[in-house]
Each structure stands twice: as structure tokens, then as C-alpha cells.
Write an enzyme that holds these catalytic residues in place. Structure first.
Site, mmCIF file in Angstrom:
data_model
loop_
_atom_site.group_PDB
_atom_site.id
_atom_site.type_symbol
_atom_site.label_atom_id
_atom_site.label_comp_id
_atom_site.label_asym_id
_atom_site.label_seq_id
_atom_site.Cartn_x
_atom_site.Cartn_y
_atom_site.Cartn_z
ATOM 1 N N ARG A 97 48.000 44.418 29.789
ATOM 2 C CA ARG A 97 49.267 44.259 28.670
ATOM 3 C C ARG A 97 48.656 45.129 27.528
ATOM 4 N NH1 ARG A 97 49.807 37.896 27.565
ATOM 5 N NH2 ARG A 97 47.555 37.775 27.745
ATOM 6 N N ASN A 148 41.977 44.105 33.249
ATOM 7 C CA ASN A 148 40.748 44.108 32.688
ATOM 8 C C ASN A 148 40.087 42.747 32.885
ATOM 9 O OD1 ASN A 148 43.096 43.028 31.487
ATOM 10 N ND2 ASN A 148 41.927 42.527 29.372
ATOM 11 N N SER A 149 40.802 41.832 33.902
ATOM 12 C CA SER A 149 40.091 40.630 33.956
ATOM 13 C C SER A 149 38.795 40.932 34.608
ATOM 14 C CB SER A 149 40.958 39.763 34.971
ATOM 15 O OG SER A 149 40.986 40.429 36.311
ATOM 16 N N ARG A 153 48.104 46.551 23.686
ATOM 17 C CA ARG A 153 47.376 45.773 22.741
ATOM 18 C C ARG A 153 46.858 46.801 21.470
ATOM 19 N NH1 ARG A 153 43.526 43.034 26.019
ATOM 20 N NH2 ARG A 153 45.086 43.466 27.658
ATOM 21 N N TYR A 166 42.850 22.442 38.604
ATOM 22 C CA TYR A 166 42.678 23.271 39.710
ATOM 23 C C TYR A 166 42.735 22.510 41.240
ATOM 24 C CZ TYR A 166 39.873 27.241 41.794
ATOM 25 O OH TYR A 166 39.608 28.272 42.387
ATOM 26 N N ASN A 225 33.768 36.265 41.196
ATOM 27 C CA ASN A 225 34.628 37.548 40.658
ATOM 28 C C ASN A 225 34.375 38.585 41.716
ATOM 29 O OD1 ASN A 225 36.004 36.003 38.948
ATOM 30 N ND2 ASN A 225 34.425 36.620 37.338
ATOM 31 N N VAL A 236 37.723 39.788 37.636
ATOM 32 C CA VAL A 236 38.272 40.243 38.999
ATOM 33 C C VAL A 236 38.867 41.560 39.106
ATOM 34 C CG1 VAL A 236 39.503 39.919 41.072
ATOM 35 C CG2 VAL A 236 38.594 37.801 39.780
HETATM 36 N N1 NAP Z 1 38.350 32.997 44.885
HETATM 37 C C1 NAP Z 1 39.349 32.931 44.244
HETATM 38 O O1 NAP Z 1 40.325 32.492 44.474
HETATM 39 C C2 NAP Z 1 39.412 33.398 42.633
HETATM 40 C C3 NAP Z 1 37.999 33.702 42.007
HETATM 41 C C4 NAP Z 1 37.924 34.190 40.921
HETATM 42 C C5 NAP Z 1 39.291 34.536 40.252
HETATM 43 N N2 NAP Z 1 40.431 34.165 40.887
HETATM 44 C C6 NAP Z 1 41.757 34.685 40.272
HETATM 45 O O2 NAP Z 1 41.816 35.863 39.840
HETATM 46 C C7 NAP Z 1 42.526 36.215 38.708
HETATM 47 C C8 NAP Z 1 41.639 36.596 37.509
HETATM 48 O O3 NAP Z 1 40.592 35.680 37.245
HETATM 49 P P1 NAP Z 1 39.342 36.096 36.050
HETATM 50 O O4 NAP Z 1 38.588 35.097 35.954
HETATM 51 O O5 NAP Z 1 38.982 37.398 36.474
HETATM 52 O O6 NAP Z 1 40.297 36.240 34.746
HETATM 53 P P2 NAP Z 1 40.054 36.584 33.142
HETATM 54 O O7 NAP Z 1 38.864 37.617 33.135
HETATM 55 O O8 NAP Z 1 39.900 35.306 32.426
HETATM 56 O O9 NAP Z 1 41.307 37.453 32.803
HETATM 57 C C9 NAP Z 1 42.612 37.041 32.765
HETATM 58 C C10 NAP Z 1 43.549 38.324 32.760
HETATM 59 O O10 NAP Z 1 44.810 37.848 32.729
HETATM 60 C C11 NAP Z 1 45.608 38.532 32.054
HETATM 61 N N3 NAP Z 1 46.894 37.745 31.571
HETATM 62 C C12 NAP Z 1 46.512 36.519 30.889
HETATM 63 N N4 NAP Z 1 48.076 36.049 30.716
HETATM 64 C C13 NAP Z 1 48.554 36.962 31.071
HETATM 65 C C14 NAP Z 1 49.927 37.306 30.850
HETATM 66 N N5 NAP Z 1 51.042 36.536 30.169
HETATM 67 N N6 NAP Z 1 50.774 38.354 31.082
HETATM 68 C C15 NAP Z 1 49.885 39.397 31.532
HETATM 69 N N7 NAP Z 1 48.611 39.227 31.582
HETATM 70 C C16 NAP Z 1 47.968 38.174 31.286
HETATM 71 C C17 NAP Z 1 44.523 38.834 31.004
HETATM 72 O O11 NAP Z 1 45.241 39.955 30.090
HETATM 73 P P3 NAP Z 1 44.871 40.115 28.626
HETATM 74 O O12 NAP Z 1 43.539 40.596 28.407
HETATM 75 O O13 NAP Z 1 45.866 40.946 28.074
HETATM 76 O O14 NAP Z 1 44.811 38.743 28.096
HETATM 77 C C18 NAP Z 1 43.148 39.190 31.680
HETATM 78 O O15 NAP Z 1 43.420 40.421 32.273
HETATM 79 C C19 NAP Z 1 43.021 34.761 38.075
HETATM 80 O O16 NAP Z 1 44.281 34.474 38.672
HETATM 81 C C20 NAP Z 1 42.042 33.641 38.892
HETATM 82 O O17 NAP Z 1 42.517 32.617 39.396
HETATM 83 C C21 NAP Z 1 40.434 33.784 42.172
#
Ligand code: NAP
Length: 218
Positions: free
Chosen positions: A157, A134-135, A159, A35, A108, A137
Site C-alpha cells: 500500500r 511487507n507483512s 504510504r 479465528y 510465518n 509472511v
Molecule cells: N498458516 C496460515 O494459515 C497463516 C499463517 C500466518 C499468516 N497467515 C495469513 O497471512 C497473511 C499475512 O499475515 P501476517 O501475520 O504476515 O500479517 P502482518 O504482518 O500483520 O501484515 C498485514 C499486511 O496486510 C496489509 N493490509 C492490511 N489491511 C490491508 C488493506 N485494507 N489493503 C491492503 N493491504 C492491507 C498490511 O499492509 P500495511 O503495512 O499497508 O498496513 C500488511 O502488509 C494474513 O492473511 C494471515 O491470515 C496465514
């Protein structure tokens, strides 16, 4: 598990007891060293969580025992029982929200809020498009956007239980939920007969999936 003696609070310190702390993907990436933010070692894991103030020093002006507080900066180390820190390291949070909401509001939902406010002027009726909808965020984006009267196009994606996920996201306020495969095969022309093209695109995946967001912007 390691036992560490906490220092006394002193005049300006605050002692807190952690109540709940999530595990976010970035927490794992930090431990892996992948990170962009790396905490000075030795470090305690966890960057988000809610704590209760137990004791405050005589110079502490705002926080009071019993308050719920969130750490302001990364590297606080929320995966622990208690901590002593400065008042400025913490921000109080209302007890009107649930413990789990308080424990997970900072990373998030706040990210989603900032992305909806910092890059485009969006007024009710404007559209935004995102992938990874669905993440954690993405789900916050859906809910905040709906509250702001924005239309959301949400790419997921494909499923086996797709219908279930689409229903779930729609129940959060998603206007359109569409799979990457559908965007690639049919495009979004039908949706653009109903809503304007997106003024904002949120890409949390990159690659081909990011291209689907980018290529459908206004
Ligand atoms: N302040 C900040 O800068 C901050 C804070 C929080 C998060 N973030 C960013 O926000 C994003 C989401 O974070 P999160 O924690 O909410 O994520 P998360 O809940 O872990 O969810 C990950 C997401 O990415 C999708 N994904 C993973 N691999 C993929 C691929 N190869 N192709 C298409 N979709 C894919 C997953 O889809 P599936 O369900 O299909 O696997 C799911 O929708 C990340 O990029 C994270 O770095 C930034």
C-alpha cells in the site's frame, strides 16, 4: 498473570521453560473468537514460541534437557513461563539459529515455504506476485523466493515513507516492489517486458487488492 502449578512429568512427559514467544495477529483473533481455530477453555494464549526442555520422563526417547523445542499444534499456549506436555507435542529446533528466529520460524516462514511449494511447480526464473508484501509472511516469501531463484512482484500500500519500505524489501531480495495505486494506474506491462507473467499469486488481503494479484497471473 495467573500462577498455575505444573503436574509432574510422569514417564512420558516433558517439562519445558518458555524462552521467547511472539504475538501474531492470529493469536489476537483466537482470543477474540474470530479465528477458525478456537481453543478449549480455560486456555493460555499464544501459538508460537521456543522453549527449553528442562526435564523428561523415563520413557522419552528423543528429547533431552537443554534442547530447544517448538510446539507442533495451535492452542499450546506459549504465553507462559513453563509447561508439562507430551513429547509428541513438540519438535526440536536447531540451536544454530538465533533465539528470535527459533521463536518465529513456525508460523510465518513455514507458511511462506508451503505456499511456494504446494500449489505450483516453480523453477528458477519463474515469477510470483503477492500483495501485503511487507507483512511478516510476505517478507518470508520474498526471502525464500530469492533463495529459490524466483522473481517476485511485490504489491504494497502507498504510504509517506514508501521509498524506505521499497528499499527495505529490495534488501531482502524483492525484485519489484510496486504500490497498489501504481498497479491500478499503470499496470505491470513494463515489468512483464523483463520477467514472465506470474505462475503463482499470493493474496493475503482480498477485495480490490486480491483482484490486482488475480488479474496479473499468467
Ligand atoms: N498458516 C496460515 O494459515 C497463516 C499463517 C500466518 C499468516 N497467515 C495469513 O497471512 C497473511 C499475512 O499475515 P501476517 O501475520 O504476515 O500479517 P502482518 O504482518 O500483520 O501484515 C498485514 C499486511 O496486510 C496489509 N493490509 C492490511 N489491511 C490491508 C488493506 N485494507 N489493503 C491492503 N493491504 C492491507 C498490511 O499492509 P500495511 O503495512 O499497508 O498496513 C500488511 O502488509 C494474513 O492473511 C494471515 O491470515 C496465514
Amino acid at each position: 498473570m495467573e500462577q498455575v502449578l505444573l503436574p509432574p512429568v510422569g514417564d512420558g512427559g516433558v517439562r519445558v521453560h518458555m524462552l521467547a514467544a511472539p504475538i501474531n495477529p492470529a493469536d489476537i483473533n483466537m482470543i477474540q473468537g474470530t479465528y477458525p481455530i478456537l481453543c478449549p477453555l480455560p486456555a493460555v494464549g499464544g501459538n508460537e514460541g521456543v522453549a527449553e526442555v528442562i526435564e523428561v520422563g523415563s520413557d522419552v526417547t528423543v528429547l533431552r534437557p537443554g534442547d530447544w523445542v517448538l510446539p507442533i499444534d495451535a492452542c499450546f499456549g506459549t504465553w507462559r513461563t513453563g509447561a508439562v506436555c507430551e513429547e509428541d507435542d513438540l519438535i526440536s529446533v536447531s540451536k544454530d539459529i538465533s533465539l528470535l528466529e527459533a521463536a518465529t520460524v513456525f508460523v510465518n516462514p513455514c507458511t511462506a515455504y508451503r505456499m511456494l511449494h504446494d500449489f505450483q511447480t516453480l523453477t528458477p526464473g519463474c515469477t510470483l506476485i503477492q500483495n501485503g508484501s511487507n507483512s511478516a509472511v510476505g517478507q518470508a516469501v520474498i526471502q525464500i523466493a530469492a533463495a529459490l531463484g524466483l522473481k517476485t512482484i511485490n504489491i504494497i500500500r502507498g504510504r509517506p515513507n514508501c521509498a524506505e519500505l521499497i528499499e527495505e524489501l529490495r534488501s531482502l531480495g524483492a525484485d519489484y516492489v510496486i504500490t497498489e495505486e501504481e498497479v491500478m494506474s499503470s499496470g505491470l506491462c513494463q515489468i512483464f517486458e523483463e520477467v514472465p507473467k506470474p505462475k503463482l499469486g499470493l493474496n493475503c488481503v482480498g477485495g480490490l487488492s486480491g483482484g490486482l494479484v488475480l488479474s496479473n497471473l499468467e
